[in-house]
Write a protein that holds these residues in place. Structure first.
Motif, PDB file in Angstrom:
ATOM      1  N   GLU A  38     -11.027  -1.761  -3.006  1.00 60.59           N
ATOM      2  CA  GLU A  38     -10.818  -2.593  -4.121  1.00 60.59           C
ATOM      3  C   GLU A  38     -10.118  -3.832  -3.872  1.00 60.59           C
ATOM      4  OE1 GLU A  38      -7.552  -2.146  -7.672  1.00 60.59           O
ATOM      5  OE2 GLU A  38      -8.193  -0.433  -7.095  1.00 60.59           O
ATOM      6  N   ARG A  39      -9.219  -3.890  -2.727  1.00 64.24           N
ATOM      7  CA  ARG A  39      -8.818  -4.944  -2.372  1.00 64.24           C
ATOM      8  C   ARG A  39      -9.759  -5.962  -1.846  1.00 64.24           C
ATOM      9  NH1 ARG A  39      -4.263  -1.872  -1.745  1.00 64.24           N
ATOM     10  NH2 ARG A  39      -4.850  -1.390   0.492  1.00 64.24           N
TER      11      ARG A  39
ATOM     12  N   GLU B 125       0.832  -1.010  -0.121  1.00 66.69           N
ATOM     13  CA  GLU B 125       0.125  -0.010  -0.067  1.00 66.69           C
ATOM     14  C   GLU B 125       0.779   1.157   0.048  1.00 66.69           C
ATOM     15  OE1 GLU B 125      -4.034  -0.728   2.369  1.00 66.69           O
ATOM     16  OE2 GLU B 125      -2.314  -1.138   3.599  1.00 66.69           O
TER      17      GLU B 125
ATOM     18  N   TYR C 239       1.464   6.947  -6.619  1.00 68.90           N
ATOM     19  CA  TYR C 239       0.365   7.889  -6.498  1.00 68.90           C
ATOM     20  C   TYR C 239       0.780   9.297  -6.343  1.00 68.90           C
ATOM     21  CZ  TYR C 239      -4.096  10.280  -6.356  1.00 68.90           C
ATOM     22  OH  TYR C 239      -5.312  11.130  -6.492  1.00 68.90           O
TER      23      TYR C 239
ATOM     24  N   GLN D  20      -7.680   8.166  -1.614  1.00 69.68           N
ATOM     25  CA  GLN D  20      -7.026   6.878  -2.523  1.00 69.68           C
ATOM     26  C   GLN D  20      -6.608   5.715  -1.543  1.00 69.68           C
ATOM     27  OE1 GLN D  20      -6.548   6.710  -5.775  1.00 69.68           O
ATOM     28  NE2 GLN D  20      -7.845   8.530  -5.576  1.00 69.68           N
TER      29      GLN D  20
ATOM     30  N   PRO E 150     -11.427  -4.154  -9.602  1.00 72.28           N
ATOM     31  CA  PRO E 150     -10.893  -2.850  -9.626  1.00 72.28           C
ATOM     32  C   PRO E 150     -11.639  -1.609  -9.442  1.00 72.28           C
ATOM     33  CG  PRO E 150     -10.362  -4.027 -11.466  1.00 72.28           C
ATOM     34  CD  PRO E 150     -11.412  -4.819 -10.926  1.00 72.28           C
ATOM     35  N   GLU E 151     -11.584  -0.635  -8.711  1.00 68.09           N
ATOM     36  CA  GLU E 151     -12.114   0.501  -8.299  1.00 68.09           C
ATOM     37  C   GLU E 151     -11.869   1.700  -9.103  1.00 68.09           C
ATOM     38  OE1 GLU E 151     -14.749   2.811  -7.222  1.00 68.09           O
ATOM     39  OE2 GLU E 151     -14.709   1.201  -5.929  1.00 68.09           O
TER      40      GLU E 151
ATOM     41  N   HIS F 106     -12.612   8.161  -9.063  1.00 68.24           N
ATOM     42  CA  HIS F 106     -11.391   9.138  -8.556  1.00 68.24           C
ATOM     43  C   HIS F 106     -12.198  10.187  -7.859  1.00 68.24           C
ATOM     44  CE1 HIS F 106      -7.736  11.022  -7.847  1.00 68.24           C
ATOM     45  NE2 HIS F 106      -8.410  11.995  -8.398  1.00 68.24           N
TER      46      HIS F 106
ATOM     47  N   LYS G 127      -8.265   2.309  -2.481  1.00 75.77           N
ATOM     48  CA  LYS G 127      -7.518   1.062  -2.636  1.00 75.77           C
ATOM     49  C   LYS G 127      -7.844  -0.152  -1.739  1.00 75.77           C
ATOM     50  CE  LYS G 127      -4.637   2.596  -5.975  1.00 75.77           C
ATOM     51  NZ  LYS G 127      -4.521   1.960  -7.265  1.00 75.77           N
ATOM     52  N   ARG G 128      -8.199   0.208  -0.648  1.00 80.43           N
ATOM     53  CA  ARG G 128      -8.617  -0.868   0.458  1.00 80.43           C
ATOM     54  C   ARG G 128      -9.884  -1.357   0.069  1.00 80.43           C
ATOM     55  NH1 ARG G 128      -6.155   1.628   6.124  1.00 80.43           N
ATOM     56  NH2 ARG G 128      -3.851   0.919   5.603  1.00 80.43           N
TER      57      ARG G 128
ATOM     58  N   GLU H  81       2.009   1.868  -3.490  1.00 76.58           N
ATOM     59  CA  GLU H  81       0.983   2.449  -4.186  1.00 76.58           C
ATOM     60  C   GLU H  81       0.829   3.953  -3.907  1.00 76.58           C
ATOM     61  OE1 GLU H  81      -1.902  -1.437  -4.961  1.00 76.58           O
ATOM     62  OE2 GLU H  81      -2.150  -0.072  -3.303  1.00 76.58           O
ATOM     63  N   ILE H  82       0.856   4.283  -2.684  1.00 78.01           N
ATOM     64  CA  ILE H  82       0.160   5.818  -2.312  1.00 78.01           C
ATOM     65  C   ILE H  82       1.557   6.596  -2.781  1.00 78.01           C
ATOM     66  CG2 ILE H  82      -0.253   7.122  -0.538  1.00 78.01           C
ATOM     67  CD1 ILE H  82      -2.439   5.483  -1.396  1.00 78.01           C
TER      68      ILE H  82
END
Length: 333
Positions: free
Chosen positions: A283-284, A245, A252, A276, A289-290, A293, A280-281, A248-249
């Motif tokens: 989505e997991r 994570e 981003y 975000q 997929p999310e 935005h 993302k959480r 990813e952040i």
């Protein structure tokens, strides 16, 4: 001659009678030493003074405060003090365990991990309801890193709406955030609805409760930061970012804001990053997929501003865009 009333007649010349039972003698030196040692240990573990313990001991034995202890009182007195000492030792040990737990709970996700564990094992989430042995077992597990908060993907998915108590909890946190930032509570709820993927008037699914709680608490904590960075965001999260994570952040933030983990962030950027993290959480946890935005409330026109900035850097393209816009307006009119 008649004997004195109440006295037992004895032959002339015989000395006065002595107590027939040895137990009627005062405490021996050895007996008093035993009791005093027990009282010294008891005083060391409790808030009582020595005189208070002696007074309590006599009260338990049914003696008046001015009545001295005799040898026959020793067995009961020793048993009483041993029982008191055992209770004091248990209380002292429990107090130490609670203190150690209090020091560990604020670290990382320990508080949530402990709450989940004791709810599953003992049917409630209050440490005060645990026995000394249960408290000790929880502390041992925590010290050995054997307690872990279930990750979102491990939680059973549920589409049930928030329970009244869950909704009330979120509402209280929204009120705290409003007080801390001055934002409208209505707009904060609107952001939460959008994050959860539901429309106005619909109910937020209960599966988002924990994530929304983390989102609200992190926002409130970060609102008090004068120089927030990605690192302070990590520290503010109730459930800190895992290595994947974090990558990813940071990726981003680098792509969107050209921000490194040490870069100072604006409040709008902080909210964008927290959004975000939430998405993302989600989505997991859902395994899909999310695509959403969300823009922070404080910057609803950010995409338009970015587009204008891009055009302003290229005057020729800006002129073409302006002519096209004027032509469309002319046609419409």
């Amino acid at each position: 001659m008649q004997p004195i009333q109440g006295a037992t007649a004895r032959p002339p010349g015989e000395p006065p009678s002595t107590p027939s039972a040895a137990g009627e003698f005062p405490l021996s030196t050895q007996q008093r030493t035993v009791l005093e040692r027990l009282i010294t240990r008891l005083v060391a573990l409790s808030q009582q003074q020595s005189a208070e313990v002696w007074a309590g001991l006599k009260h338990d034995l049914g003696l008046k405060s001015e009545t001295p202890l005799l040898s026959r009182h020793f067995p009961a007195a020793e048993q009483n003090l041993n029982q008191r000492l055992s209770n004091a030792q248990t209380t002292h040990a429990t107090r130490q365990v609670v203190q150690q737990l209090s020091e560990l709970l604020p670290q990382g996700n320990n508080r949530q991990a402990v709450s989940d564990y004791i709810r599953q094992q003992f049917g409630h989430s209050a440490l005060s309801q645990l026995t000394p042995e249960q408290l000790k077992s929880v502390l041992t597990l925590l010290q050995n890193n054997q307690l872990a908060i279930p990750q979102p993907q491990q939680r059973p998915a549920t589409d049930r709406p928030l329970l009244p108590a869950e909704h009330h909890s979120l509402n209280n946190q929204v009120a705290k955030l409003t007080a801390a930032t001055g934002e409208s509570g209505k707009l904060i709820w609107q952001s939460m609805l959008e994050l959860s993927g539901v429309k106005t008037g619909e109910l937020i699914p209960a599966k988002h409760f924990a994530l929304l709680t983390t989102w609200l608490q992190a926002r409130q904590t970060l609102s008090q930061q004068t120089a927030p960075t990605l690192q302070t965001i990590q520290a503010a999260l109730k459930q800190p970012l895992e290595p994947a994570e974090w990558k990813e952040i940071t990726d981003y933030s680098q792509l969107r804001f050209q921000a490194t983990p040490q870069t100072l962030l604006t409040s709008t950027q902080v909210q964008d990053i927290l959004n975000q993290v939430f998405l993302k959480r989600v989505e997991r946890s859902s395994g899909t997929p999310e695509a959403r935005h969300l823009q922070p409330i404080a910057s609803p026109f950010a995409p338009m501003i970015e587009a204008m900035n891009s055009l302003s850097a290229r005057p020729g393209l800006m002129l073409v865009a302006l002519l096209v816009a004027l032509a469309i307006i002319w046609i419409v009119i």
